[in-house]
Design an enzyme around this catalytic site. Structure first.
Site, PDB file in Angstrom:
ATOM      1  N   ASP A  49       0.824  -1.219   0.000  1.00 50.73           N
ATOM      2  CA  ASP A  49       0.000   0.000   0.000  1.00 50.73           C
ATOM      3  C   ASP A  49       0.856   1.267   0.000  1.00 50.73           C
ATOM      4  O   ASP A  49       1.969   1.264   0.512  1.00 50.73           O
ATOM      5  CB  ASP A  49      -0.906  -0.025   1.246  1.00 50.73           C
ATOM      6  CG  ASP A  49      -2.054   0.960   1.130  1.00 50.73           C
ATOM      7  OD1 ASP A  49      -2.330   1.456   0.022  1.00 50.73           O
ATOM      8  OD2 ASP A  49      -2.680   1.237   2.171  1.00 50.73           O
ATOM      9  N   GLY A  52       0.065   5.345  -4.433  1.00 55.51           N
ATOM     10  CA  GLY A  52      -0.548   6.609  -4.849  1.00 55.51           C
ATOM     11  C   GLY A  52       0.016   7.785  -4.058  1.00 55.51           C
ATOM     12  O   GLY A  52       0.357   8.831  -4.633  1.00 55.51           O
ATOM     13  N   LEU A  57      10.601 -20.922  -3.217  1.00 54.95           N
ATOM     14  CA  LEU A  57       9.637 -19.952  -2.671  1.00 54.95           C
ATOM     15  C   LEU A  57       8.354 -20.036  -3.484  1.00 54.95           C
ATOM     16  O   LEU A  57       8.399 -20.025  -4.720  1.00 54.95           O
ATOM     17  CB  LEU A  57      10.215 -18.530  -2.783  1.00 54.95           C
ATOM     18  CG  LEU A  57       9.242 -17.380  -2.500  1.00 54.95           C
ATOM     19  CD1 LEU A  57       8.875 -17.324  -1.017  1.00 54.95           C
ATOM     20  CD2 LEU A  57       9.827 -16.037  -2.925  1.00 54.95           C
ATOM     21  N   GLU A  95       0.809 -12.688  13.111  1.00 51.53           N
ATOM     22  CA  GLU A  95       1.339 -11.495  13.766  1.00 51.53           C
ATOM     23  C   GLU A  95       1.249 -10.356  12.755  1.00 51.53           C
ATOM     24  O   GLU A  95       1.659 -10.509  11.595  1.00 51.53           O
ATOM     25  CB  GLU A  95       2.807 -11.709  14.172  1.00 51.53           C
ATOM     26  CG  GLU A  95       2.985 -12.731  15.266  1.00 51.53           C
ATOM     27  CD  GLU A  95       2.358 -12.294  16.594  1.00 51.53           C
ATOM     28  OE1 GLU A  95       2.333 -11.084  16.877  1.00 51.53           O
ATOM     29  OE2 GLU A  95       1.894 -13.177  17.335  1.00 51.53           O
ATOM     30  N   HIS A 148       2.588   3.046  -8.849  1.00 44.07           N
ATOM     31  CA  HIS A 148       2.490   1.588  -9.036  1.00 44.07           C
ATOM     32  C   HIS A 148       3.743   1.093  -9.769  1.00 44.07           C
ATOM     33  O   HIS A 148       4.330   0.077  -9.397  1.00 44.07           O
ATOM     34  CB  HIS A 148       1.244   1.202  -9.837  1.00 44.07           C
ATOM     35  CG  HIS A 148      -0.039   1.581  -9.161  1.00 44.07           C
ATOM     36  ND1 HIS A 148      -0.272   1.342  -7.832  1.00 44.07           N
ATOM     37  CD2 HIS A 148      -1.166   2.188  -9.632  1.00 44.07           C
ATOM     38  CE1 HIS A 148      -1.484   1.775  -7.523  1.00 44.07           C
ATOM     39  NE2 HIS A 148      -2.043   2.297  -8.592  1.00 44.07           N
ATOM     40  N   SER A 168      -7.449  -5.966  -5.490  1.00 48.58           N
ATOM     41  CA  SER A 168      -8.528  -6.491  -4.647  1.00 48.58           C
ATOM     42  C   SER A 168      -9.865  -6.449  -5.380  1.00 48.58           C
ATOM     43  O   SER A 168     -10.021  -5.728  -6.379  1.00 48.58           O
ATOM     44  CB  SER A 168      -8.628  -5.683  -3.350  1.00 48.58           C
ATOM     45  OG  SER A 168      -9.276  -4.459  -3.597  1.00 48.58           O
TER      46      SER A 168
HETATM   47  C1  FPP Z   1      -1.899   0.055  -3.360  1.00 47.87           C
HETATM   48  O1  FPP Z   1      -1.458   1.395  -3.427  1.00 47.87           O
HETATM   49  C2  FPP Z   1      -1.349  -0.735  -4.455  1.00 47.87           C
HETATM   50  C3  FPP Z   1      -2.064  -1.351  -5.455  1.00 47.87           C
HETATM   51  C4  FPP Z   1      -3.534  -1.261  -5.562  1.00 47.87           C
HETATM   52  C5  FPP Z   1      -1.425  -2.129  -6.502  1.00 47.87           C
HETATM   53  C6  FPP Z   1      -0.060  -2.673  -6.217  1.00 47.87           C
HETATM   54  C7  FPP Z   1       0.390  -3.500  -7.351  1.00 47.87           C
HETATM   55  C8  FPP Z   1       1.671  -3.670  -7.717  1.00 47.87           C
HETATM   56  C9  FPP Z   1       2.834  -3.040  -7.013  1.00 47.87           C
HETATM   57  C10 FPP Z   1       1.967  -4.577  -8.870  1.00 47.87           C
HETATM   58  C11 FPP Z   1       2.005  -5.996  -8.413  1.00 47.87           C
HETATM   59  C12 FPP Z   1       2.144  -6.930  -9.510  1.00 47.87           C
HETATM   60  C13 FPP Z   1       2.403  -8.264  -9.386  1.00 47.87           C
HETATM   61  C14 FPP Z   1       2.467  -9.099 -10.611  1.00 47.87           C
HETATM   62  C15 FPP Z   1       2.608  -8.880  -8.048  1.00 47.87           C
HETATM   63  P1  FPP Z   1      -2.569   2.538  -3.447  1.00 47.87           P
HETATM   64  O2  FPP Z   1      -2.842   2.874  -4.869  1.00 47.87           O
HETATM   65  O3  FPP Z   1      -3.745   2.105  -2.654  1.00 47.87           O
HETATM   66  O4  FPP Z   1      -1.821   3.735  -2.738  1.00 47.87           O
HETATM   67  P2  FPP Z   1      -2.532   4.900  -1.871  1.00 47.87           P
HETATM   68  O5  FPP Z   1      -3.150   4.213  -0.683  1.00 47.87           O
HETATM   69  O6  FPP Z   1      -1.376   5.782  -1.488  1.00 47.87           O
HETATM   70  O7  FPP Z   1      -3.515   5.570  -2.769  1.00 47.87           O
END
Ligand code: FPP
Length: 239
Positions: free
Chosen positions: A20, A23, A132, A204, A37, A65
């Site tokens: 998280d 953004g 893994l 945990e 991202h 999600s």
């Molecule tokens: C949350 O940040 C992040 C996501 C919704 C997407 C994360 C996805 C990746 C890093 C790519 C993963 C890919 C693979 C194949 C594993 P946010 O947008 O909610 O950030 P914010 O809370 O600051 O708005």
């Protein structure tokens, strides 16, 4: 290096991460959310390598999600393409590192066919690896997972008295997935957000202030050291 502080004999078997803060990381730099991202890819690879360095066997990452469909169409489209692109660009490297790639989540019509194909190919390519298991939670929601498990059980006409927790576990998206030992969320938000609720019953929890794009393996090592300092009782008394 905090890797030396990690006790390799008491590793968490399964670590789950909510990636998280992409953004907010981007906003701080006057960049687009999608740049956040994109910057998360380096963190992703470093954390996977950190899990391999320690010898952790299961790592599960929340990539998209069931609630993320509510985001602006452009961001959703970006995330679909980005996930596909990461798989295509990184799977050989992950395969060479001994990573087995799996997915959990709903394969519904909203997920582009091309992406589903790349997911299946990545799973097939890496199926023989054991170092893994990297599970990517995609179009995943824990409540939907439990609902889907219960539906399967009901369809088998199982009598109510024979329903057990173990039976539900065996009907989750990946019945082989072990319980989560260490559950980590970045970005200073203190929420579970429908992530691996069943599997994390005794996990945990560790909440890091770091935004995901800044997350590196050293943060993961530190989290494991903190985990090893905790007293897990599983509802009983201290051992
Ligand atoms: C949350 O940040 C992040 C996501 C919704 C997407 C994360 C996805 C990746 C890093 C790519 C993963 C890919 C693979 C194949 C594993 P946010 O947008 O909610 O950030 P914010 O809370 O600051 O708005």
């Amino acid at each position: 290096m905090s890797l030396e502080k990690v006790d390799k004999k008491r590793l968490p078997k399964h670590i789950a991460c909510v990636m998280d803060g992409n953004g907010r990381w981007a906003k701080q730099r006057n960049l687009k959310r999608t740049d956040g991202h994109a910057a998360g890819e380096e963190a992703l690879m470093d954390v996977i390598e950190g899990a391999l360095d320690m010898g952790v066997e299961w790592l599960t990452l929340y990539a998209f999600s069931t609630e993320n469909w509510r985001r602006p169409v452009d961001e959703v489209r970006f995330l679909m393409q980005f996930n596909e692109s990461i798989l295509v660009r990184r799977r050989d490297e992950l395969n060479d590192m001994g990573v087995r790639i799996r997915f959990i989540g709903r394969r519904d019509r909203r997920v582009p066919k091309r992406l589903l194909k790349q997911m299946d190919e990545s799973t097939a390519l890496t199926a023989g690896n054991r170092r893994l298991t990297l599970t990517i939670a995609f179009n995943y929601g824990a409540q939907a997972e439990i609902v889907d498990a219960v539906k399967q059980i009901v369809e088998k006409n199982v009598s109510a008295s024979s329903v057990t927790a173990d039976m539900i576990s065996k009907h989750l998206y990946d019945p082989e997935m072990p319980e989560v030992d260490l559950w980590i969320r970045t970005s200073g938000e203190y929420r579970i957000s429908n992530y691996l609720i069943w599997q994390s019953a005794y996990a945990e929890l560790i909440f890091l202030e770091t935004f995901w794009p800044d997350m590196r393996r050293t943060h993961l090592f530190d989290a494991v050291v903190e985990f090893q300092g905790r007293n897990r009782r599983f509802g009983g008394l201290s051992s």
